[in-house]
Design a protein around this motif. Sequence first.
Motif, mmCIF file in Angstrom:
data_model
loop_
_atom_site.group_PDB
_atom_site.id
_atom_site.type_symbol
_atom_site.label_atom_id
_atom_site.label_comp_id
_atom_site.label_asym_id
_atom_site.label_seq_id
_atom_site.Cartn_x
_atom_site.Cartn_y
_atom_site.Cartn_z
ATOM 1 N N LEU A 1 -7.870 1.358 2.601
ATOM 2 C CA LEU A 1 -7.265 0.700 3.762
ATOM 3 C C LEU A 1 -8.114 -0.475 4.238
ATOM 4 O O LEU A 1 -7.586 -1.555 4.549
ATOM 5 C CB LEU A 1 -7.080 1.708 4.899
ATOM 6 C CG LEU A 1 -6.524 1.148 6.212
ATOM 7 C CD1 LEU A 1 -5.153 0.523 6.015
ATOM 8 C CD2 LEU A 1 -6.484 2.240 7.288
ATOM 9 N N VAL B 1 1.153 5.051 1.405
ATOM 10 C CA VAL B 1 0.707 5.911 2.494
ATOM 11 C C VAL B 1 1.054 7.352 2.148
ATOM 12 O O VAL B 1 2.192 7.650 1.764
ATOM 13 C CB VAL B 1 1.398 5.524 3.821
ATOM 14 C CG1 VAL B 1 0.947 6.445 4.949
ATOM 15 C CG2 VAL B 1 1.115 4.065 4.170
ATOM 16 N N LEU C 1 0.822 -1.201 0.000
ATOM 17 C CA LEU C 1 0.000 0.000 0.000
ATOM 18 C C LEU C 1 0.860 1.256 0.000
ATOM 19 O O LEU C 1 2.012 1.233 0.440
ATOM 20 C CB LEU C 1 -0.948 0.002 1.197
ATOM 21 C CG LEU C 1 -0.349 -0.325 2.567
ATOM 22 C CD1 LEU C 1 -0.290 0.922 3.423
ATOM 23 C CD2 LEU C 1 -1.152 -1.406 3.249
ATOM 24 N N GLU D 1 -8.197 6.823 4.059
ATOM 25 C CA GLU D 1 -8.503 6.453 5.431
ATOM 26 C C GLU D 1 -7.281 6.626 6.340
ATOM 27 O O GLU D 1 -6.162 6.240 5.965
ATOM 28 C CB GLU D 1 -8.988 5.007 5.485
ATOM 29 C CG GLU D 1 -10.197 4.743 4.599
ATOM 30 C CD GLU D 1 -10.515 3.266 4.479
ATOM 31 O OE1 GLU D 1 -10.792 2.630 5.524
ATOM 32 O OE2 GLU D 1 -10.492 2.735 3.353
ATOM 33 N N ARG E 1 -2.350 8.382 5.592
ATOM 34 C CA ARG E 1 -3.651 7.937 5.099
ATOM 35 C C ARG E 1 -3.463 6.990 3.916
ATOM 36 O O ARG E 1 -2.482 7.095 3.190
ATOM 37 C CB ARG E 1 -4.539 9.122 4.701
ATOM 38 C CG ARG E 1 -4.925 10.007 5.877
ATOM 39 C CD ARG E 1 -5.731 11.219 5.449
ATOM 40 N NE ARG E 1 -6.069 12.050 6.591
ATOM 41 C CZ ARG E 1 -7.162 11.908 7.332
ATOM 42 N NH1 ARG E 1 -8.053 10.953 7.024
ATOM 43 N NH2 ARG E 1 -7.394 12.697 8.358
ATOM 44 N N VAL E 2 -4.437 6.086 3.742
ATOM 45 C CA VAL E 2 -4.365 5.074 2.689
ATOM 46 C C VAL E 2 -5.732 4.945 2.021
ATOM 47 O O VAL E 2 -6.742 4.754 2.710
ATOM 48 C CB VAL E 2 -3.961 3.698 3.259
ATOM 49 C CG1 VAL E 2 -3.907 2.654 2.148
ATOM 50 C CG2 VAL E 2 -2.633 3.781 3.988
ATOM 51 N N ARG F 1 -2.977 -2.045 11.878
ATOM 52 C CA ARG F 1 -2.866 -0.578 11.798
ATOM 53 C C ARG F 1 -1.852 -0.059 12.819
ATOM 54 O O ARG F 1 -1.051 0.827 12.517
ATOM 55 C CB ARG F 1 -4.238 0.061 12.025
ATOM 56 C CG ARG F 1 -5.214 -0.240 10.914
ATOM 57 C CD ARG F 1 -6.607 0.209 11.235
ATOM 58 N NE ARG F 1 -6.771 1.658 11.069
ATOM 59 C CZ ARG F 1 -7.952 2.231 10.904
ATOM 60 N NH1 ARG F 1 -9.055 1.512 10.890
ATOM 61 N NH2 ARG F 1 -8.031 3.539 10.770
ATOM 62 N N LEU G 1 -4.684 5.873 9.175
ATOM 63 C CA LEU G 1 -4.164 4.658 9.796
ATOM 64 C C LEU G 1 -4.459 4.648 11.298
ATOM 65 O O LEU G 1 -4.492 5.697 11.929
ATOM 66 C CB LEU G 1 -2.649 4.558 9.571
ATOM 67 C CG LEU G 1 -2.231 4.093 8.175
ATOM 68 C CD1 LEU G 1 -0.757 4.382 7.951
ATOM 69 C CD2 LEU G 1 -2.509 2.588 8.022
ATOM 70 N N HIS H 1 -7.460 -3.486 2.172
ATOM 71 C CA HIS H 1 -6.171 -4.107 2.483
ATOM 72 C C HIS H 1 -6.279 -4.970 3.741
ATOM 73 O O HIS H 1 -5.744 -6.091 3.782
ATOM 74 C CB HIS H 1 -5.105 -3.027 2.695
ATOM 75 C CG HIS H 1 -4.601 -2.403 1.437
ATOM 76 N ND1 HIS H 1 -3.748 -3.056 0.569
ATOM 77 C CD2 HIS H 1 -4.815 -1.181 0.890
ATOM 78 C CE1 HIS H 1 -3.463 -2.267 -0.449
ATOM 79 N NE2 HIS H 1 -4.098 -1.126 -0.282
#
Length: 274
Positions: free
Chosen positions: A52, A44, A42, A272, A48-49, A77, A274, A55
């Motif tokens: 998320l 970042v 992912l 989103e 934020r991702v 997380r 983390l 994943h």
Amino acid sequence: MTSSPPPPLPHPLPYVEMDGHPATEDDLRVPALFGFGHFTALQVRDRRVRGLGLHLERLEGANRELFQLPLDGGRVRELIRGALDRAGMRDASVRVHGFLPPGESRTRVMVTVREPAAMAPGGRSLMSVPYARAVPHIKRPGEFGQTYYGILAARAGFDEALLTAPGGVVTEGAITNIGFWDGSSVVWPDAPALPGITMALLERGLAAAGEPSVRQAVTLDGLGAYRGALICNSQGMAPVRRIDAVEFGDGDGEMEGVMGRLEAAYASAPAELL
């Protein structure tokens, strides 16, 4: 007057943690000697991702299938946040791996952190190869076939290998998902392949924008029916200009418009925390 020395180049190897602490020599024996496992990759940005939750679902599902054990998303997380803190990074390329060495009863979670990455701009060229991954719905390390054919494609002057099943059935790129533009919608190959997170976000975003994508069989001998193609993974997306000897032109700018709508569909997914 002497000038200051140039800043050091980024280290080519990632920062690695195992179960929330900097990886020791013993920790690194786990992936080196007991590499049966799974992972997700992912990007970042500012902690934020996008995608998320997807994943975390991928990690949980693969962990239950391979090890018959849960893998709590809250724990994952926390481990990512801790690794980013100790690496001193807010933007990064992150991988989360799950392993279960013999004799252990809890999943060992390895987090790697390195510089953020983005897909190189411009059209890509793909070389088709006769290879399809076993158990393709699980993302796992150490895929010899993908690496081998990726190297062969690079030696032949291509950007990536395109994996195909018997009969020339298109499945996926060596490290990407592939989609095709038929003039009215994005077509994803209806074949066994890893359901990529970026691909899932594009499907959702396109549907929300009133441009749902479709799934249908795609074969090498039918590529000429498509007006364009694209690849995508956690690093982004790019148009495909050539598969083997089949060229995808964009003289009228059609694919540029398609890629713009895809970028908007991806950007509509919330990033989103983390």
